[in-house]
Motif scaffolding. Structure first.
Motif, PDB file in Angstrom:
ATOM      1  N   LYS A 117       8.801  -5.963 -12.632  1.00 13.52           N
ATOM      2  CA  LYS A 117       9.316  -4.820 -13.371  1.00 13.52           C
ATOM      3  C   LYS A 117       8.741  -4.797 -14.722  1.00 13.52           C
ATOM      4  O   LYS A 117       8.325  -3.646 -15.201  1.00 13.52           O
ATOM      5  CB  LYS A 117      10.597  -4.724 -13.124  1.00 13.52           C
ATOM      6  N   ASP A 147      13.872  -1.041  -6.973  1.00 17.30           N
ATOM      7  CA  ASP A 147      12.941  -2.107  -7.504  1.00 17.30           C
ATOM      8  C   ASP A 147      13.374  -3.424  -6.770  1.00 17.30           C
ATOM      9  O   ASP A 147      14.478  -3.725  -6.584  1.00 17.30           O
ATOM     10  CB  ASP A 147      13.074  -2.606  -9.044  1.00 17.30           C
ATOM     11  N   HIS A 164       5.975  -7.499  -5.506  1.00 21.95           N
ATOM     12  CA  HIS A 164       7.128  -6.673  -5.907  1.00 21.95           C
ATOM     13  C   HIS A 164       7.120  -5.336  -5.625  1.00 21.95           C
ATOM     14  O   HIS A 164       5.784  -4.480  -5.590  1.00 21.95           O
ATOM     15  CB  HIS A 164       7.103  -6.563  -7.769  1.00 21.95           C
ATOM     16  N   HIS A 166       7.947  -1.509  -6.428  1.00 20.39           N
ATOM     17  CA  HIS A 166       8.240  -0.666  -7.775  1.00 20.39           C
ATOM     18  C   HIS A 166       8.927   0.818  -7.247  1.00 20.39           C
ATOM     19  O   HIS A 166       8.232   1.395  -6.426  1.00 20.39           O
ATOM     20  CB  HIS A 166       6.991  -0.449  -8.625  1.00 20.39           C
ATOM     21  N   THR A 170      11.215   4.787 -11.505  1.00 21.97           N
ATOM     22  CA  THR A 170      10.997   3.655 -12.792  1.00 21.97           C
ATOM     23  C   THR A 170       9.784   3.850 -13.038  1.00 21.97           C
ATOM     24  O   THR A 170       9.344   4.228 -14.441  1.00 21.97           O
ATOM     25  CB  THR A 170      11.233   2.502 -12.137  1.00 21.97           C
TER      26      THR A 170
END
Length: 211
Positions: A117, A147, A164, A166, A170
């Protein structure tokens, strides 16, 4: 993490090309992005892989001045072979701010899943530094309501890498803070994986700070 990613994608470059060279699943959003670019636009393909996005853009617009970067040498070799009219070089997407060039547009197809992040926020800020005012970006990633991250294994179980997810909200907020206006934000299922959701964002850098 960069060394792990370099090893994985260097080793899997041919497999990745065979599986992902066809980007027609994202054709509508790529065409929207591509058609809005100015004549002879300079475009940087970050984390270019085998040059699949570059190939789509150049097939649609042969006036584009295309270049790309990736941290895996074998990916660079494939990208150059697939796009002989473009120029590709080794570079880590975490260090794009170090380039001396400026661009009218930037594309990054599924590079964000290999950034945390915090790293993704820095990357977006760095994009703004190398884009000319009014420049456009095309980002695709995997998303979730929050996240999150997980250790993702290859189909044969030989390789694994931290991936990851997302959150859309965000990324939109980070882009806004970095000086971008959202042109499109679209979710769609990943091909053959209905439990995985892709997020495509097209954004434009404001002409001036505070605009």
């Amino acid at each position: 993490m960069p060394q792990q990613a370099e090893h994985l994608f260097n080793r899997r470059a041919q497999d990745y090309q065979a599986k992902y060279m066809d980007v027609s699943h994202y054709g509508d959003t790529l065409a929207l992005f591509c058609d809005a670019l100015p004549p002879n636009a300079s475009v940087l393909d970050v984390a270019c892989g085998p040059g699949n996005l570059s190939r789509f853009l150049l097939d649609r617009r042969n006036d584009l001045r295309m270049s790309g970067t990736d941290l895996a040498p074998n990916m660079i070799a494939l990208a150059q072979a697939n796009n002989p009219e473009a120029s590709f070089s080794l570079a880590d997407m975490r260090r794009i701010a170090e380039t001396n060039s400026r661009y009218e547009a930037l594309v990054c197809g599924f590079g964000l899943p290999y950034l945390s992040k915090a790293e993704a926020a820095t990357f977006i800020s760095d994009m703004a530094k190398i884009l000319r005012p009014g420049g456009s970006v095309y980002l695709s990633t995997m998303t979730a309501d929050i996240d999150a991250s997980l250790l993702q294994q290859s189909s044969d179980g030989q390789d694994a890498i931290l991936t990851h997810y997302h959150a859309e909200a965000t990324l939109r907020e980070v882009l806004k803070h970095a000086g971008f206006d959202i042109v499109l934000s679209q979710k769609q299922p990943f091909p053959d994986k209905p439990d995985t959701t892709d997020l495509i964002i097209i954004a434009q850098k404001r002409q001036s700070v505070g605009a």
